[in-house]
Design an enzyme around this catalytic site. Structure first.
Site, short mmCIF file in Angstrom:
data_model
loop_
_atom_site.label_atom_id
_atom_site.label_comp_id
_atom_site.label_asym_id
_atom_site.label_seq_id
_atom_site.Cartn_x
_atom_site.Cartn_y
_atom_site.Cartn_z
N GLU A 198 9.90 0.45 10.94
CA GLU A 198 10.75 1.69 10.60
C GLU A 198 10.18 2.88 10.99
O GLU A 198 9.23 3.23 10.24
CB GLU A 198 11.25 1.30 9.07
CG GLU A 198 12.83 2.08 9.13
CD GLU A 198 12.71 3.54 8.77
OE1 GLU A 198 12.64 4.48 9.82
OE2 GLU A 198 12.69 3.77 7.72
N LYS B 10 0.78 -1.34 -0.05
CA LYS B 10 0.14 -0.25 0.06
C LYS B 10 0.89 1.20 -0.01
O LYS B 10 1.63 1.49 0.89
CB LYS B 10 -1.02 -0.11 1.34
CG LYS B 10 -1.87 1.08 1.13
CD LYS B 10 -2.79 1.39 2.56
CE LYS B 10 -2.16 2.81 3.06
NZ LYS B 10 -1.89 3.94 2.29
N GLU C 238 9.04 14.57 16.54
CA GLU C 238 9.50 14.55 15.17
C GLU C 238 8.63 15.57 14.50
O GLU C 238 7.50 15.48 14.46
CB GLU C 238 9.36 13.09 14.59
CG GLU C 238 9.70 13.01 13.12
CD GLU C 238 9.60 11.70 12.83
OE1 GLU C 238 8.75 11.02 12.91
OE2 GLU C 238 10.67 11.11 12.03
N CYS D 264 12.83 10.44 7.89
CA CYS D 264 12.71 9.78 9.46
C CYS D 264 14.24 9.90 9.95
O CYS D 264 14.29 10.10 11.29
CB CYS D 264 12.21 8.40 9.26
SG CYS D 264 13.03 7.32 8.10
N GLY E 254 3.08 2.78 14.24
CA GLY E 254 3.74 1.58 14.44
C GLY E 254 3.27 1.07 15.54
O GLY E 254 2.97 -0.39 15.65
N GLY F 6 6.71 4.41 8.77
CA GLY F 6 5.93 5.55 9.01
C GLY F 6 6.00 6.12 10.52
O GLY F 6 7.22 5.86 10.94
N SER F 7 4.99 6.81 10.92
CA SER F 7 5.11 7.34 12.21
C SER F 7 4.95 6.10 13.34
O SER F 7 4.66 5.31 13.39
CB SER F 7 3.81 8.07 12.75
OG SER F 7 2.89 7.50 12.77
N THR F 8 5.87 6.48 14.36
CA THR F 8 5.88 5.83 15.80
C THR F 8 4.40 5.64 16.22
O THR F 8 4.19 4.26 16.86
CB THR F 8 6.69 6.33 16.70
OG1 THR F 8 7.93 6.25 16.44
CG2 THR F 8 6.73 5.62 18.02
N GLU F 9 3.46 6.62 16.12
CA GLU F 9 2.18 6.37 16.73
C GLU F 9 1.59 5.20 16.14
O GLU F 9 1.10 4.05 16.61
CB GLU F 9 1.49 7.63 16.37
CG GLU F 9 0.08 7.53 17.19
CD GLU F 9 -0.85 8.78 16.80
OE1 GLU F 9 -0.03 9.77 16.10
OE2 GLU F 9 -1.85 8.97 17.02
#
Lengths: 269, 500
Positions: free
Chosen positions: B270, B197, B401, B304, B253, B248-251
């Site tokens: 990542e 995606k 970030e 990132c 993830g 993508g974002s830590t949130e």
């Protein structure tokens, strides 16, 4: 008072192993297992153990790999010396021998990991680039219920050899081997705080360890029905989840507790 | 600055540089009005019946209509990938797999200009960058992993290994084609099939990539592309895939890690970063300034691993800041398709809002802002290169970030303090060190909690070099031999097998 033929033996108090010391649970609780009153650790004990592991870990990781290997070999020596005692405790001398051999096997890995798991990387440019394994940091370990000694050693040794600090929740039904092993560790030059061993109720301690924000990885090899919930809790700080083997030895068991660091530097005059 | 310009040994800097514009032609890119989902080797209408418009962020001009794949579409794609896996791809000879990947690499090289223009058009990044970094590196990734496909037993000796099955892959909008290559190349080399995606705002290069697959004659269903927003990604995470790879974002993830808890599915993440770029007083100052600029303004800071926290040794703080500010005045911000452009458009309205919000927070909290004079285009999403000084570690701009061209400057006195500050973040993706002292570089590299350390350089990438984070920047590596591991199944490993 009844007459006795011999002397009255001195019985051992089974306590926790935190920061190189043997405290009772701060909660003052015990539970009965294998015919003994065993300390029943609390959430606070888990947090104390994590703090001890975090404080001790940089020094352990900073030792030379050769030195770390020698310390783990020393663990094997101390364990070997107490073979009879452990055999009596767990009722299986072969298991004790296997546990000693496992420590020896892992001790030898300390100064070989970087060569087997690391790499020099041929990048398309004027750079020197290499990758080395490093410890993840503080690892929570849920050891299998059985076998009581070998299960613990099989999970703990790979965590330690890479330079991590460990907070271990021992077998709930057969915890005595863990406390005995703590006595071995305490006399083996493993720095206090590197291996912390907690006895108590798995269902009470595991979620605290899984949710702790200063634990970097969680070994769920010994967890049972609660794995999904533990893994959910572990996501709060992106813990590494390790699903290992209760009775195997492999460098890949170590690799689960390692990070890979890649360093770039230009080449030129 | 004036002082520098008056030194006799320097050529005076003209008051203002004038550039003639040098736009790259859009003519090479042929866009469809409306795209389908790429499932089973062909474009199909989404069962969801929904589409959305994708834009050129530099002009807000709509480029094409893109399907918003629903759960039914995702299930179809995963089922198709499953069938392709069991119908032959997993059994195909590794040498054949390798040759398909080599073909893909070559076609990407052959069509590189087309991809570069499209990437800049849809993503807002400067054409110089998509031409010189994104596209060549994407091709190189396929070429690198092609060679591994028939050598896996040498990568992991003494291990029983097999492909996982279907890999679900979710990629971000900052390097659309390159992230696609990072994901698809190792997955196919290891023998998996893929449902990928692309990011909501940058689907076009992934859709053009489908035409590369057609030319490479890759068997249908081995790679499937489903477009859409976060809901599509969530559907992919919940689907019957064997593995999720997410960048993508830590949130997000963390949400994915929670969703997969207890399923035993393999996961690599990542995630975000807040990298320290550490400048010692004995560094080669001009090189360091270039490294700082490359570290934070490359790709508009949509990186990132961007060097977003500058840690400067106090003894060189003033001269360094002076040089840095002077350098910023020479950055060209504007048309992504202009070959002079250094800093392009912000990727989306949403991202611009986030940057503006965090920058406002920085000013509110007491940091001092510097932006070079530059004219930003009226239409599109733009943000001037920004430097914050007087930043405390607790400020949001030093903790969160920003993912934009915004640098926060902090200072330190001793190497220990630099390490302490650099590691004072839940992230651990990357770090930079600038010093001419070799022993100090290695000392620092050992202590920095980050997966990638750039010493006297910054933002370098290569298919042979493992990339990935410590701590909350995720786990698993992409690139190099280590990047194969997440796509292989070793579950049959036992003590017997590894000779223990």
């Amino acid at each position: 008072m009844a007459e006795r033929a011999g002397r009255l033996p001195v019985k051992k108090t089974y306590k926790l192993y935190i920061g190189g010391a043997f405290p009772r649970s701060e909660s003052g609780r015990t539970y009965e297992a294998e015919g003994q009153n065993v300390a029943r650790a609390s959430r606070k004990d888990v947090r104390d153990a994590v703090r001890a592991a975090r404080a001790a870990q940089p020094k352990w990781a900073g030792m030379t790999a050769y030195n770390r290997g020698q310390v783990l070999y020393r663990v094997a020596e101390m364990l070997e010396a107490r073979t009879g005692e452990f055999a009596e405790l767990i009722g299986d001398e072969a298991e004790v021998h296997a546990a000693v051999d496992r420590f020896v096997w892992y001790a030898g890995w300390a100064d070989k990991l970087a060569q087997v798991l690391g790499s020099a990387n041929p990048v398309a440019g004027p750079y020197f680039n290499f990758t080395v394994p490093e410890p993840t940091g503080v690892v929570g370990v849920l050891v299998p219920e059985e076998p009581p000694l070998l299960g613990l050693v099989s999970r703990l040794a790979p965590v330690l050899v890479g330079g991590n600090g460990a907070v271990v929740v021992a077998s709930e039904s057969r915890p005595l081997a863990a406390i005995e092993l703590a006595e071995v560790l305490a006399t083996s030059d493993v720095p206090g705080g590197i291996a912390n061993l907690l006895t108590g109720f798995r269902s009470e301690l595991a979620p605290v360890l899984a949710a702790h924000m200063d634990v970097n990885a969680l070994d769920v090899t010994g967890a049972d029905g609660d794995v999904p919930e533990l893994e959910r809790l572990a996501a709060d700080n992106v813990k590494r989840i390790v699903r290992g083997s209760a009775d195997a030895q492999s460098p890949w068991e170590i690799a689960g507790f390692l990070e890979l660091k890649t360093v770039w530097h230009p080449m030129g005059v | 600055m004036a002082e520098l310009e008056q030194r006799g040994d320097r050529t005076p800097i003209p008051a203002a540089w004038e550039y003639a514009s040098a736009p790259e032609s859009r003519e090479i890119v042929k866009l469809e009005e409306r795209y389908g989902l790429f499932i089973g080797g062909e474009f199909v209408e989404p069962r969801s019946g929904e589409h959305y418009k994708t834009l050129d962020p530099s002009s807000e001009e709509p480029l094409a209509e893109i399907p918003q794949a629903g759960p039914e579409d995702v299930a179809l794609a995963v089922g198709t990938a499953r069938k392709a896996f069991s119908d032959g791809w997993s059994a195909a000879s590794p040498a054949e797999r390798a040759k398909y990947l080599f073909r893909i690499a070559r076609i990407l090289q052959e069509r590189s200009r087309e991809f570069a223009v499209l990437e800049s058009l849809n993503g807002g990044k400067p054409i110089r960058e998509s031409r010189d970094v994104d596209v060549p590196l994407a091709a190189a990734h396929f070429f690198y992993y092609a060679g591994w496909a028939d050598k896996l037993e040498y990568a992991f000796p003494h291990r029983r290994q097999q492909p996982l099955g279907v890999a679900g892959q979710i990629i971000p909008w900052n390097f659309p084609l390159l992230m696609l290559a990072w994901k698809i190349a190792p997955a196919l080399a290891a023998g998996n099939t893929v449902v990928l995606k692309p990011a909501e705002t940058t689907p076009l290069s992934a859709l053009l990539f489908c035409d590369v697959l057609r030319q490479a004659e890759l068997p249908p269903g081995v790679v499937n592309i489903v477009t859409g927003d976060g809901a599509t990604g969530a559907a992919l995470v919940k689907s019957e895939v064997d593995k999720i790879a997410f960048t993508g974002s830590t949130e997000v993830g963390k949400a994915i890690q929670r969703e997969l808890a207890g399923t035993g599915k393999k996961l690599t993440l990542e995630l975000g970063g807040k990298a320290a770029n550490i400048i010692f007083d004995d560094c080669a100052l001009d090189q360091a300034v270039e490294g700082i600029v490359n570290g934070i303004y490359f790709n508009q800071g949509h990186v990132c691993c961007a060097g977003s926290r500058l840690l400067v040794q106090e003894s060189i703080y003033e001269p360094l800041l002076e040089k840095l500010k002077r350098r910023l005045t020479t950055l060209r911000v504007g048309d992504p398709l202009d070959k002079n452009t250094d800093v392009g458009a912000i990727n989306s309205r949403q991202q611009l809002d986030k940057i503006e919000e965090l920058v406002a927070a920085g000013e509110e909290e007491g940091a001092e802002i510097y932006q070079p004079p530059c004219r930003l285009p009226e239409k599109g999403y733009w943000f001037a290169p920004t430097v914050f000084t007087n930043v405390a570690q607790s400020y949001r701009i030093a903790q969160e970030e920003i993912f934009g061209p915004v640098l926060s400057v902090l200072t330190f006195r001793t190497p220990d303090e630099a390490v302490e500050k650099a590691n004072n973040t839940p992230y651990g993706l990357s770090a930079g060190v600038w010093t001419e002292k070799g022993s100090r570089i290695l000392w620092m590299a050992q202590r920095l909690e980050a997966g990638v350390i750039w010493a006297n350089t910054y933002n370098r990438f290569d298919p042979a070099s493992p990339f990935g984070g410590y701590k909350e920047s995720g786990f698993g590596r992409e690139g190099g031999l280590h990047g194969l591991e997440p796509y292989l199944d070793f579950r049959e490993d036992s003590a017997d097998v590894i000779g223990g």
